[in-house]
Design an enzyme around this catalytic site. Sequence first.
Site, PDB file in Angstrom:
ATOM      1  N   GLU A   1      -5.395  -8.670   0.851  1.00 32.84           N
ATOM      2  CA  GLU A   1      -6.062  -8.361   2.127  1.00 32.84           C
ATOM      3  C   GLU A   1      -7.539  -8.130   1.866  1.00 32.84           C
ATOM      4  OE1 GLU A   1      -4.568  -5.049   4.443  1.00 32.84           O
ATOM      5  OE2 GLU A   1      -2.494  -5.678   4.101  1.00 32.84           O
TER       6      GLU A   1
ATOM      7  N   GLU B   1       0.798  -1.223   0.000  1.00 38.11           N
ATOM      8  CA  GLU B   1       0.000   0.000   0.000  1.00 38.11           C
ATOM      9  C   GLU B   1       0.835   1.281   0.000  1.00 38.11           C
ATOM     10  OE1 GLU B   1      -2.679  -0.332   3.327  1.00 38.11           O
ATOM     11  OE2 GLU B   1      -3.737  -2.045   2.489  1.00 38.11           O
TER      12      GLU B   1
HETATM   13  O1  IFM Z   1      -4.221  -3.164   9.261  1.00 36.60           O
HETATM   14  C1  IFM Z   1      -4.178  -2.651   7.960  1.00 36.60           C
HETATM   15  C2  IFM Z   1      -3.006  -3.212   7.206  1.00 36.60           C
HETATM   16  O2  IFM Z   1      -1.808  -2.986   7.858  1.00 36.60           O
HETATM   17  C3  IFM Z   1      -2.924  -2.576   5.842  1.00 36.60           C
HETATM   18  N1  IFM Z   1      -4.180  -2.659   5.145  1.00 36.60           N
HETATM   19  C4  IFM Z   1      -5.366  -2.256   5.861  1.00 36.60           C
HETATM   20  C5  IFM Z   1      -5.440  -2.955   7.203  1.00 36.60           C
HETATM   21  C6  IFM Z   1      -6.709  -2.527   7.952  1.00 36.60           C
HETATM   22  O3  IFM Z   1      -6.705  -1.156   8.171  1.00 36.60           O
END
Ligand code: IFM
Length: 438
Positions: free
Chosen positions: A345, A163
């Site tokens: 994710e 990210e």
């Molecule tokens: O916890 C975070 C993660 O570190 C990166 N993506 C989003 C998740 C939830 O906010």
Amino acid sequence: MNFPKDFKWGTATASYQIEGAAHEDGRGESIWDRFSRTPGKVLNGHTGDVACNHYHLYKEDVAIMKELGVDSYRFSIAWPRIYPNGTGQINRKGLDFYKRLVEELLESGIEPAATLYHWDLPQALEDKGGWLKRDTARYFQDYAAAMFKELGDTVKQWITLNEPWCSAFLGYGNGVHAPGKSDFNSHLHAAHHLLLAHGLALQAYRELNLKSEVGITLNLAPQYPASDSAQDQAAARKADGFQNRWYLDPLFRGFYPQDMPEFLAAVAPVIQPGDFDLISGAVDFLGINYYSRSVVRSDGQGGYEALPPQGPVTHMGWEVYPQGLYDLLVRVHEDYGPIPLYITENGAAYPDQVEQGRVHDPERTAYLQQHFAQAAKLIEAGVPLKGFYVWSLLDNFEWAFGYERRFGIVYVDFETQERIIKDSGRWYQSFLKGLARG
Ligand code: IFM
């Protein structure tokens, strides 16, 4: 739901969010150690000093994953454990932790998927300017090359950055994340250096002729116009430029979006000849983190504003909108493919409670079920989706929210470090058991 036999199902975590052992075995300070100690930055003054104590409990956590039946585990490597000051000599004790973890995973039949940068920059590099400086990308290349050599093909999937929008904008644009700087224009310098760091790491990877896969993970969110009006459509396009295309275009087309003149002017001073060749080097896959969508309208002054969530929300206040996952991946595939895609994710925070040793979290189960269904639909539609990682294995340090937001499918009692598989984790386990696997 139908999934191909070789579809990878996993869970994901990140170093600072779970490891703890912040001062052990020679680990250096990271920007999150410093930031979380800065009054007012993290809810309740929480820090990652102990977190889930995964550094010591990793065997227990791998055993839980084995019990769940996942194929793959996405974790991240803490750069300051390997190079306490960001560069120089490898700290062998820090590296050994990841070697032990990888070995434990492989012995348990779980594929290791490692992210090299999930936001814990060595503070020593931030002291020299952090991601605002081009040198940081070079230091990242050295660190990445060392990890590729040391862990090589034992890691089946390498992810350079997690990210970069968050590292750049939340870290240097609005200051909500470490290192807490806030200047809109310079966050675009940070973004450029992060993309360059990815490109340089990719170059180092290719030189080693490894057999595993390498890619990058972006947090993408579809931006829907609030109405059919030309103004709202233009607003959604702008929001999409900021959140999505500013990263997708250089990675897959080799240039920044040309319809964003203010951004182009701000980033121009840090672009050097050859940068885009590196940034757009071929990756083996694109990782996408999807949680929610935005609905945006024109603010009447050439800008845009997001509407409040249009449906049910999670504890983060993020709208639950599974259809967005489908729309997003179809669009990425059509505009930037063909490229294998992974959902690296997806998951939800809810305020869980332990009741007689159990954690009943039907909303999280429903969230996962609905997003898995969209994944199945994507495959049916011919989108090359190859795997799905649930965020997160464990409740953990949720950045500026400290331990006050629980994303785990496994509950963690942060006082005792006891783990309890939540009902959603049990549901995931039976879902995996029910799949026809080859
Ligand atoms: O916890 C975070 C993660 O570190 C990166 N993506 C989003 C998740 C939830 O906010």
